[in-house]
Design a protein around this motif. Structure first.
Motif, mmCIF file in Angstrom:
data_model
loop_
_atom_site.group_PDB
_atom_site.id
_atom_site.type_symbol
_atom_site.label_atom_id
_atom_site.label_comp_id
_atom_site.label_asym_id
_atom_site.label_seq_id
_atom_site.Cartn_x
_atom_site.Cartn_y
_atom_site.Cartn_z
ATOM 1 N N GLY A 135 -42.746 -40.515 -92.411
ATOM 2 C CA GLY A 135 -41.769 -41.544 -92.051
ATOM 3 C C GLY A 135 -42.484 -42.672 -91.328
ATOM 4 O O GLY A 135 -43.693 -42.583 -91.068
ATOM 5 N N GLU A 136 -41.725 -43.716 -91.002
ATOM 6 C CA GLU A 136 -42.338 -44.847 -90.303
ATOM 7 C C GLU A 136 -42.284 -44.611 -88.794
ATOM 8 O O GLU A 136 -41.200 -44.520 -88.213
ATOM 9 C CB GLU A 136 -41.589 -46.132 -90.664
ATOM 10 C CG GLU A 136 -42.454 -47.345 -90.377
ATOM 11 C CD GLU A 136 -41.689 -48.637 -90.647
ATOM 12 O OE1 GLU A 136 -41.815 -49.560 -89.826
ATOM 13 O OE2 GLU A 136 -40.965 -48.684 -91.658
ATOM 14 N N VAL A 137 -43.472 -44.501 -88.203
ATOM 15 C CA VAL A 137 -43.540 -44.211 -86.764
ATOM 16 C C VAL A 137 -43.176 -45.461 -85.963
ATOM 17 O O VAL A 137 -43.738 -46.525 -86.181
ATOM 18 C CB VAL A 137 -44.954 -43.703 -86.383
ATOM 19 C CG1 VAL A 137 -45.087 -43.544 -84.882
ATOM 20 C CG2 VAL A 137 -45.240 -42.385 -87.083
ATOM 21 N N THR B 37 -44.078 -42.850 -80.548
ATOM 22 C CA THR B 37 -44.317 -41.397 -80.489
ATOM 23 C C THR B 37 -44.055 -40.811 -79.098
ATOM 24 O O THR B 37 -44.026 -39.594 -78.948
ATOM 25 C CB THR B 37 -45.751 -41.022 -80.925
ATOM 26 O OG1 THR B 37 -46.655 -41.662 -80.036
ATOM 27 C CG2 THR B 37 -46.022 -41.388 -82.370
ATOM 28 N N SER C 184 -40.302 -35.340 -84.997
ATOM 29 C CA SER C 184 -40.621 -36.456 -85.889
ATOM 30 C C SER C 184 -39.505 -37.482 -85.869
ATOM 31 O O SER C 184 -39.766 -38.692 -85.898
ATOM 32 C CB SER C 184 -40.873 -35.942 -87.315
ATOM 33 O OG SER C 184 -41.984 -35.072 -87.293
ATOM 34 N N SER C 185 -38.274 -37.025 -85.809
ATOM 35 C CA SER C 185 -37.143 -37.961 -85.755
ATOM 36 C C SER C 185 -37.269 -38.866 -84.527
ATOM 37 O O SER C 185 -37.013 -40.083 -84.606
ATOM 38 C CB SER C 185 -35.826 -37.173 -85.726
ATOM 39 O OG SER C 185 -34.763 -38.023 -85.462
ATOM 40 N N PHE D 12 -39.841 -41.475 -85.099
ATOM 41 C CA PHE D 12 -39.420 -42.495 -86.078
ATOM 42 C C PHE D 12 -38.369 -43.464 -85.511
ATOM 43 O O PHE D 12 -37.742 -44.202 -86.251
ATOM 44 C CB PHE D 12 -38.844 -41.826 -87.340
ATOM 45 C CG PHE D 12 -39.824 -40.942 -88.072
ATOM 46 C CD1 PHE D 12 -41.195 -41.098 -87.921
ATOM 47 C CD2 PHE D 12 -39.367 -39.932 -88.931
ATOM 48 C CE1 PHE D 12 -42.099 -40.274 -88.589
ATOM 49 C CE2 PHE D 12 -40.265 -39.106 -89.595
ATOM 50 C CZ PHE D 12 -41.636 -39.268 -89.429
ATOM 51 N N ARG D 13 -38.097 -43.404 -84.202
ATOM 52 C CA ARG D 13 -37.117 -44.331 -83.592
ATOM 53 C C ARG D 13 -37.570 -44.695 -82.178
ATOM 54 O O ARG D 13 -38.534 -44.139 -81.665
ATOM 55 C CB ARG D 13 -35.728 -43.702 -83.605
ATOM 56 C CG ARG D 13 -35.657 -42.413 -82.798
ATOM 57 C CD ARG D 13 -34.281 -41.805 -82.806
ATOM 58 N NE ARG D 13 -33.969 -41.141 -84.064
ATOM 59 C CZ ARG D 13 -32.738 -41.009 -84.540
ATOM 60 N NH1 ARG D 13 -31.724 -41.504 -83.875
ATOM 61 N NH2 ARG D 13 -32.511 -40.372 -85.671
#
Ligand code: ADP
Ligand code: FBP
Length: 304
Positions: free
Chosen positions: A236-238, A241, A274-275, A278-279
């Motif tokens: 996904g698009e990081v 982190t 990871s979710s 990605f935000r």
């Protein structure tokens, strides 16, 4: 112990000696333990946030936790709870993470926290995460491990300090290093994903009951005496982190408390971590199902 407000900034460029006008900013009540409490709450598990809180920044975090119906039992200290700064520079595709030391804590305040910890009941879970504010020696982790062992509550440690190795004499329930922490504990510059199982086995031989090793974009390895499992991270698009590790850990603790199968918990935890990556802020678990579909949990062979 070291609460934090995270100031998240997005900017196109970051140039020295000129005014850099930013594109976006966000303030988040934070700190590793606070994140674990927030994630647990999103998964309908209650917890009490402990630690040292100071000044207007500490009050902001306390108010935010109360708004989210999370109980707190903070020791009040002078000085301010720190503000950490995370800057995403779009043109560079770089993320700059500036993490401050935190306020100065007195001996009396340290004892006050230890006294709270001594009241934790047998069978409960205590998660000790992140750096220590100023004035606290890292040996406090060993002291807490000793109390956990005597009182028989489940101790979870997410900490970079070398003292974590001395905590292993007291059989902590779970350790959550990332690859850098694992390498530094064993005096190495880095440890690859392939090399890591034997270091995890060493932690278990030394007394850790289980280890959750996070590997950023490469996913995560779980190890206990009988299981060694690897899960890849979804693509996904990081965006940011920061807090991905806390999200992974909070979700994993929820799975342990709920006595879910470890494979299921590992998959859910990686997806949640990871979710968050990605935000901008912590995950709301809305994309968990989609991300979980990309994750394969594979047993790894133990090398003797
Ligand atoms: N670049 C990335 N792409 C996808 N997932 C990521 C990425 N970075 C982190 N994650 C997710 O967050 C989890 C924890 O990340 P990690 O960076 O290892 O934690 P920590 O913040 O403790 O160092 C990973 O196991 C993974 O699920
Ligand atoms: O307690 P430390 O190690 O100083 O780190 C504090 C910082 O860690 C974070 O909680 C994020 O931790 P992770 O990236 O490991 O999940 C920050 O947002 C916070 O400001």
């Amino acid at each position: 112990m070291n609460l934090a407000i995270d100031l998240f900034i997005e900017t196109d460029k970051l140039k020295p000696n000129v005014v850099n006008r930013t594109l976006d900013d966000d303030i988040q009540a934070n700190g590793k333990g606070v994140n674990v409490s927030l994630i647990l709450k999103k998964l309908q598990t209650n917890s009490t946030a402990l630690g040292f809180s100071g000044g207007f920044t500490g009050k902001y975090i306390e108010a935010f936790l109360h708004e989210n119906e999370i109980a707190t039992n903070f020791i009040a200290v002078s000085g301010n709870t720190r503000i950490n700064v995370f800057t995403q520079v779009l043109q560079e595709k770089n993320e700059y993470k500036l993490v401050n030391k935190g306020p100065e804590i007195s001996q009396k305040q340290i004892y006050a926290l230890l006294n709270v910890i001594k009241t934790i009941e047998t069978g409960a879970f205590l998660c000790v995460s992140g750096s220590l504010p100023q004035g606290i020696d890292e040996r406090i982790l060993v002291e807490i491990s000793k109390i956990a062992n005597e009182k028989q509550f489940h101790l979870i440690l997410d900490s970079s300090y070398q003292s974590v190795l001395d905590c292993l004499n007291y059989q902590p329930y779970l350790l959550k290093p990332n690859e850098e922490e694992l390498a530094s504990w064993f005096g190495k510059k880095e440890i690859s994903l392939d090399e890591s199982p034997r270091y995890l086995d060493r932690l278990i031989d030394l007394g850790a009951q289980r280890v959750l090793l996070s590997f950023g974009g490469q996913g995560c390895i779980y190890a206990d005496k009988s299981r060694l499992l690897y899960g890849n991270a979804p693509k996904g698009e990081v965006v940011n982190t920061a807090c991905a590790g806390d999200t992974l850990l909070g979700t994993f603790i929820h799975g342990l408390i709920s006595k879910e199968a470890v494979e299921t918990t590992l998959r859910k935890s990686i997806a949640a971590g990871s979710s968050t990556a990605f935000r901008k802020g912590l995950t709301d678990f809305s994309d968990s199902e989609i991300l979980e579909k990309q994750i394969v949990i594979t047993p790894l062979e133990r090398k003797k």
